[in-house]
Design a protein around this motif. Structure first.
Motif, short mmCIF file in Angstrom:
data_model
loop_
_atom_site.label_atom_id
_atom_site.label_comp_id
_atom_site.label_asym_id
_atom_site.label_seq_id
_atom_site.Cartn_x
_atom_site.Cartn_y
_atom_site.Cartn_z
N LEU A 290 -15.09 -43.83 -40.91
CA LEU A 290 -14.87 -43.63 -39.57
C LEU A 290 -16.05 -43.72 -38.85
O LEU A 290 -16.11 -44.44 -37.70
CB LEU A 290 -14.09 -42.39 -39.40
CG LEU A 290 -12.78 -42.29 -40.02
CD1 LEU A 290 -12.21 -40.75 -39.58
CD2 LEU A 290 -11.73 -43.01 -40.00
N SER A 291 -17.12 -43.08 -39.27
CA SER A 291 -18.26 -43.08 -38.83
C SER A 291 -19.15 -44.47 -38.36
O SER A 291 -19.87 -44.78 -37.53
CB SER A 291 -19.53 -42.30 -39.31
OG SER A 291 -19.47 -42.86 -40.77
N GLU A 292 -18.52 -45.50 -38.85
CA GLU A 292 -18.86 -46.76 -38.91
C GLU A 292 -18.12 -47.75 -37.73
O GLU A 292 -18.99 -48.76 -37.23
CB GLU A 292 -18.82 -47.67 -40.34
CG GLU A 292 -19.60 -47.20 -41.18
CD GLU A 292 -19.24 -47.75 -42.59
OE1 GLU A 292 -20.10 -47.70 -43.47
OE2 GLU A 292 -18.24 -48.31 -42.91
N LEU A 454 -16.64 -38.16 -34.34
CA LEU A 454 -15.65 -39.19 -33.47
C LEU A 454 -15.50 -38.56 -32.10
O LEU A 454 -15.38 -39.18 -31.32
CB LEU A 454 -14.55 -39.72 -34.09
CG LEU A 454 -14.48 -40.81 -35.22
CD1 LEU A 454 -13.22 -40.98 -36.11
CD2 LEU A 454 -14.82 -42.11 -34.56
N THR A 455 -14.95 -37.31 -32.26
CA THR A 455 -14.64 -36.61 -31.04
C THR A 455 -15.77 -36.25 -30.08
O THR A 455 -15.75 -36.44 -29.08
CB THR A 455 -14.25 -35.19 -31.67
OG1 THR A 455 -13.00 -35.34 -32.45
CG2 THR A 455 -13.67 -34.43 -30.28
N VAL A 456 -16.99 -36.29 -30.65
CA VAL A 456 -18.31 -36.34 -29.77
C VAL A 456 -18.51 -37.72 -29.44
O VAL A 456 -18.99 -37.60 -27.98
CB VAL A 456 -19.30 -35.52 -30.53
CG1 VAL A 456 -20.55 -35.33 -29.50
CG2 VAL A 456 -19.07 -34.05 -31.00
N ARG A 457 -18.27 -38.51 -30.11
CA ARG A 457 -18.78 -39.80 -29.53
C ARG A 457 -17.77 -40.32 -28.42
O ARG A 457 -18.18 -40.91 -27.39
CB ARG A 457 -18.66 -40.82 -30.80
CG ARG A 457 -19.73 -40.77 -31.66
CD ARG A 457 -19.52 -41.72 -32.83
NE ARG A 457 -19.71 -43.08 -32.43
CZ ARG A 457 -19.10 -43.97 -33.10
NH1 ARG A 457 -18.54 -43.54 -34.44
NH2 ARG A 457 -19.33 -45.21 -32.83
N THR A 458 -16.65 -39.62 -28.56
CA THR A 458 -15.50 -40.04 -27.48
C THR A 458 -15.81 -39.16 -26.25
O THR A 458 -15.55 -39.74 -25.11
CB THR A 458 -14.19 -39.83 -28.12
OG1 THR A 458 -13.91 -40.73 -29.36
CG2 THR A 458 -12.94 -40.19 -27.03
N PHE A 459 -15.74 -37.85 -26.12
CA PHE A 459 -15.64 -37.00 -25.20
C PHE A 459 -17.04 -36.49 -24.94
O PHE A 459 -17.05 -35.93 -23.73
CB PHE A 459 -14.71 -35.89 -25.70
CG PHE A 459 -13.37 -36.03 -26.16
CD1 PHE A 459 -12.69 -36.82 -25.00
CD2 PHE A 459 -13.04 -35.92 -27.13
CE1 PHE A 459 -11.28 -37.23 -25.35
CE2 PHE A 459 -11.60 -36.30 -27.57
CZ PHE A 459 -11.01 -36.89 -26.76
#
Length: 963
Positions: A290-292, A454-459
């Motif tokens: 997911l991190s990719e 993913l959440t931090v990258r999104t929000f």
């Protein structure tokens, strides 16, 4: 006691859940609807015991049966018209008797009219929940059999078509990196439900989902049914009509609820689906992490920032909107960190940590000890991962879990500097993830840390971007006043209230961007009609000390503040390419474009263009503006991102999302897309993780489809089905259809002096004030004794609302039938050409299918009753006969173009849904007409307004459209 959901055979029940086609596929939905209806009947009987002469249940049943009989007679054709009319008259008599007087009962108990409206509306609440549950059920069923070809609109289906035309995995990933879909939540007054009602809906939805578990012991099933009955009772006893109009703060809170209800949880699920789809079509040596994956979905909001016509949105409101969003996100992060703290108790005696994580932790421990926490970490020297998580928690302004707080001897003086940017938080979490992977904890990293990353990258640290919006004429007035009153940066005279608020807004933006620079990036200009409109915003922004260029400072990136022109009317859409060319070629503007990375956002308005020009002209002018703007952008060296202001209803640009995105002009899409999500649409799309994930997947897959165009690569001659290419003959046809429909629409709607009077009297549009649906006033300007009201006063939302409630549904079709009939009459092969466009041109297909759906929801038998409210009989007949004639003509033409014998012939799901709802919508319409007639006759009471509002709620829920 046997439950309504008890199966005759569990094997048959499992077969239903796995069914792909046929009756078995729809059986669970029919069972849910039937069972919920039975439970509602039980509640109605229990809750109407205080009525002296009859129960609400009996009145509902009698009306429902009459409405069904009337529909059946009407469907048999003209020979049965007298019977259909007799049944309609009978239903009207039943409504008149059942509604009774509007006196409230003992202790202020509501009137019979209100209860009757609520009973029918309540049925739709339950039907909507059942249909939503069935969508989730079918979504899960579609994933059970991996041998079934993936659906169009799914990511796996899109990857499969890409692979089929020779696109490699690496190329597919590069295409995916170009995609970013931003859903922007808005607070237009189209969601009638109160927040407390929405919470009860979710509990009922959860119970319905629990009843799908198979096998389920009888006692558990009975317990779930009892809980369901209790929730239905609780919902019945909850006021659905607001006693006061919601504030802007209420609207902010309601939209933020969707993050907690589904969106936070959806993000990891969405990316897991992307990884699965990619690996299923492009197998790799190891599964995709997911991190990719690139970030392909983000979120924005207008709520608290959109002040166009809403005097209740001020600088302080904007500040509050940002604070509430940040506060919600902070609590979510702290909750996730607490979970990680509980799960990751790794000891360095069992698994070491990386050198990088060790260095970072030592830095934090040194800072803590210097701030007074001298023994921090001494008692747990080997739980380095937990110590690091405690430090991350402190930097977010939180307190580590109680056990660590106590055992690590934290004091109130123990502090670490707060994160200045999301990158700093990501860096700390990435160090943790890499350390786990490096030391045999890869599964832990994937399960616990990757979703948070993913959440931090999104929000980020802001949750969502907040757009500011104001009308161009407000800026023009402010610039004129400020220019006249400013001397040596000092205000010579007091400013008007409006100009002072404009300046206050920009000063608030400047202050807010100090702490969260990336949260406010766009300033939307309603009614943009010249390049100067954007330049005025820049001038005002600088007056308010906003750094419009942006830049990097103090370890944070500020994207600046970009003016986003919103082109809404047909004329403005036609002028948009010229205006943007002038703006982008301006020597004043070019340096700003460079500072913004060469990217410009432009917004296209669907609602006002439809109100202004009708369905075909709006659709075509938006499409042409879209294409032309990209041509001008390429000419000027600008990367264009379009913002689509789509509404919830067809008349405001709504409709299936995947189809509309794919229908964008060929070679005129960069992969980045912003679009508004409004009113009741939020509940349909984001009330549940399964629904939210599917909605986001549809948008992402459609965007990937639209930039890659695999169908075009497979069929380079562009004659095949839905490649996205447009043939010259199709363009010429659409030009002619647009001009014809626009002229007809303008003559009979916009320039017809009868229309506003008819609309005002034959629809419940005036009741929006009492419905208390949203914070924004329904009219752009207030009519006065010296100013005659007109269509220009009305926003597009109440325009669509009135026609939808009264079952005319005019904005969704008027002019379409005339244009198609004229085209076919003029061209020998006209029908064949339109049928070819229906098969092969996505834009035309999308428009016709949306018109077809709207026609199916209209009912001119019911609309005639609303027409009876118009005082001038001659005017009434002129307008109604014209509207009905165009409705009939449009229906004939749509059937001819689609090759169907009846509407929705090829959409059985929607057809069945409308057929199921009509016997319940019709009585609500009859009751609304009865109550409006009484109000127009001079009857006035709070209970009358309350009962009318209940009918509005019910019709909205029944048609699944408000405005």
């Amino acid at each position: 006691m046997s439950s309504f959901w008890s199966p005759a055979s569990w094997s048959e029940r499992l077969a239903e859940l796995e069914a792909r086609t046929g009756e078995a596929k729809q059986a669970p939905l029919r069972r849910d609807v039937r069972s919920l209806g039975a439970l509602l009947g039980q509640v109605l009987r229990e809750q109407s015991r205080d009525l002296p002469n009859h129960s609400i249940f009996d009145a509902v049943e009698n009306l429902r049966r009459t409405a069904i009989a009337r529909r059946e007679a009407d469907a048999k054709g003209p020979a049965h018209d007298p019977e259909a009319q007799r049944l309609l008259d009978e239903a009207l008599d039943q409504v008149h008797q059942a509604a009774g007087d509007l006196q409230t009962g003992e202790h202020g108990r509501p009137s019979a009219a209100y209860r009757l409206a609520r009973a029918f509306a309540f049925y739709f609440e339950l039907i909507n929940l059942a249909e939503t549950n069935h969508r989730k059920r079918r979504r899960r069923a579609s994933l059970l059999d991996e041998s079934t070809p993936p659906q169009r609109g799914s990511l796996q289906g899109t990857f499969r078509r890409l692979k089929a035309v020779g696109v490699t995995r690496a190329e597919a990933l590069k295409l995916l990196q170009r995609v970013c879909v931003t859903a922007v939540f808005t607070a237009h007054p189209t969601e009638v439900a109160r927040r407390s009602v929405m919470f009860k809906r979710r509990r009922i939805s959860d119970l319905l989902a629990a009843l799908d578990v198979a096998p389920l012991p009888a006692n558990e099933m009975e317990a779930l049914e009892s809980a369901l009955l209790a929730e239905i009772t609780a919902l019945w006893q909850t006021d659905d009509v607001r006693s006061e109009r919601p504030t802007v703060r209420d609207e902010i809170r309601m939209a933020l609820d969707y993050y907690e209800a589904s969106i936070f949880e959806t993000i990891p699920v969405l990316y897991a689906e992307i990884a699965h789809a990619l690996d299923a079509e492009y197998p790799a040596k190891r599964p995709t992490r997911l991190s990719e994956l690139p970030i392909v979905a983000t979120f924005g909001s207008w709520i608290g920032g959109d002040r166009d016509g809403n005097p209740f949105v001020t600088a302080s409101t904007t500040e509050e909107a940002m604070a509430m969003a940040r506060g919600l996100l902070r609590e979510h992060y702290l909750g996730r960190l607490s979970l990680l703290f509980e799960q990751l108790a790794s000891s360095t005696r069992q698994a070491p940590i990386s050198a990088a994580l060790h260095t970072r932790l030592e830095q934090y421990l040194a800072q803590l000890r210097s701030s007074g926490a001298h023994s921090f970490g001494d008692r747990f020297p080997h739980e380095a991962v937990r110590l690091h998580l405690a430090c991350v928690t402190l930097r977010l302004g939180g307190t580590p879990p109680t056990t660590m707080h106590r055992n690590l001897s934290l004091t109130s003086r123990a502090t670490l500097p707060e994160y200045r940017s999301a990158d700093e938080l990501l860096n700390d979490l990435t160090l943790l993830r890499d350390s786990l992977e490096e030391n045999r904890g890869e599964r832990l990293a994937e399960l616990y840390v990757d979703p948070l990353l993913l959440t931090v990258r999104t929000f980020g640290l802001h949750l969502q971007t907040l757009d500011i919006r104001q009308h161009a004429r407000v800026h023009a007035a402010a610039v004129e006043e400020l220019s006249a009153s400013t001397s040596s940066q000092q205000m010579a005279t007091p400013l008007s209230k409006e100009t002072a608020e404009v300046l206050s807004t920009f000063r608030a933006i400047a202050e807010l961007k100090q702490s969260s620079p990336i949260a406010i990036r766009q300033y939307v200009i309603s009614g943009a009609s010249e390049a100067e409109d954007a330049l005025r915003v820049l001038w005002l922004a600088r007056m308010g000390n906003v750094n419009v260029e942006g830049g990097d400072a103090d370890g944070r990136h500020d994207p600046g503040l970009q003016p986003v022109p919103l082109f809404e009317s047909i004329e403005d859409l036609q002028q948009a390419p010229r205006i943007c060319r002038e703006l982008w070629s301006s020597e004043l503007y070019k340096p700003l474009l460079k500072a913004w990375g060469g990217t410009q956002e432009v917004m296209l308005g669907y609602s006002d263009s439809n109100k202004d020009g009708g369905m075909i002209a709006s659709t075509w002018e938006i499409w042409k503006a879209h294409r032309a703007l990209h041509e001008v952008a390429r000419e000027c060296g600008v990367t264009l991102r379009l913002f689509h202001g789509r509404g919830g209803t067809v008349g405001r640009g709504g409709g299936p999302t995947h189809r509309s995105i794919y229908a964008q002009p060929f070679d005129s899409f960069t992969g980045e897309l912003r679009l508004t999500e409004q009113g009741e649409v939020l509940n349909w799309k984001y009330s549940d993780v399964v629904l939210a994930e599917r909605n986001l997947e549809l948008m992402i897959a459609a965007s990937l489809d639209a930039i890659a165009r695999p169908d075009k690569k497979a069929n380079p001659d562009c004659q095949a089905h839905l490649t996205g290419e447009i043939l010259p003959a199709w363009e010429a046809a659409f030009d002619e259809l647009s001009a014809s429909s626009f002229s007809f629409y303008k003559q009979h709607i916009i320039d017809n002096p009868d229309i506003f009077t008819y609309f005002d009297q034959a629809t419940p549009v005036a009741e929006l004030e009492h419905a208390r649906i949203g914070s924004r006033p329904a009219k752009r300007v207030d009519a006065s004794a010296t100013k005659q009201r007109s269509l220009a006063d009305l926003r597009a939302i109440p325009w669509v609302f009135g026609w939808m409630q009264s079952r005319h549904v005019v904005p969704a079709y008027f002019g379409v039938g005339h244009a198609i009939e004229s085209f076919i009459a003029k061209h020998e092969d006209g029908l064949a050409l339109l049928q070819q466009m229906m098969r092969s041109f996505p834009l035309f297909l999308d428009m016709i299918r949306n018109v077809e759906m709207a026609l199916a929801k209209a009912d001119f038998g019911i609309a005639r009753l609303y027409a009876g409210l118009v005082e001038d009989e001659a005017l009434r007949e002129r307008v109604f006969s014209n509207l009905e004639a165009e409705f009939d003509r449009t229906e004939r033409m749509v059937l001819a173009v689609t090759g169907q014998t009846e509407l929705l012939e090829r959409n059985a799901v929607l057809s069945n849904s409308i057929r199921l709802r009509n016997p319940y919508v019709d009585p609500l319409s009859l009751l609304q007409v009865e109550l409006l007639r009484r109000k127009r006759a001079g009857e006035r009471s709070e209970e009358l307004d309350r009962a009318i509002t209940a009918t509005i709620n019910g019709i909205s829920a029944g048609l699944r459209n408000t405005g």
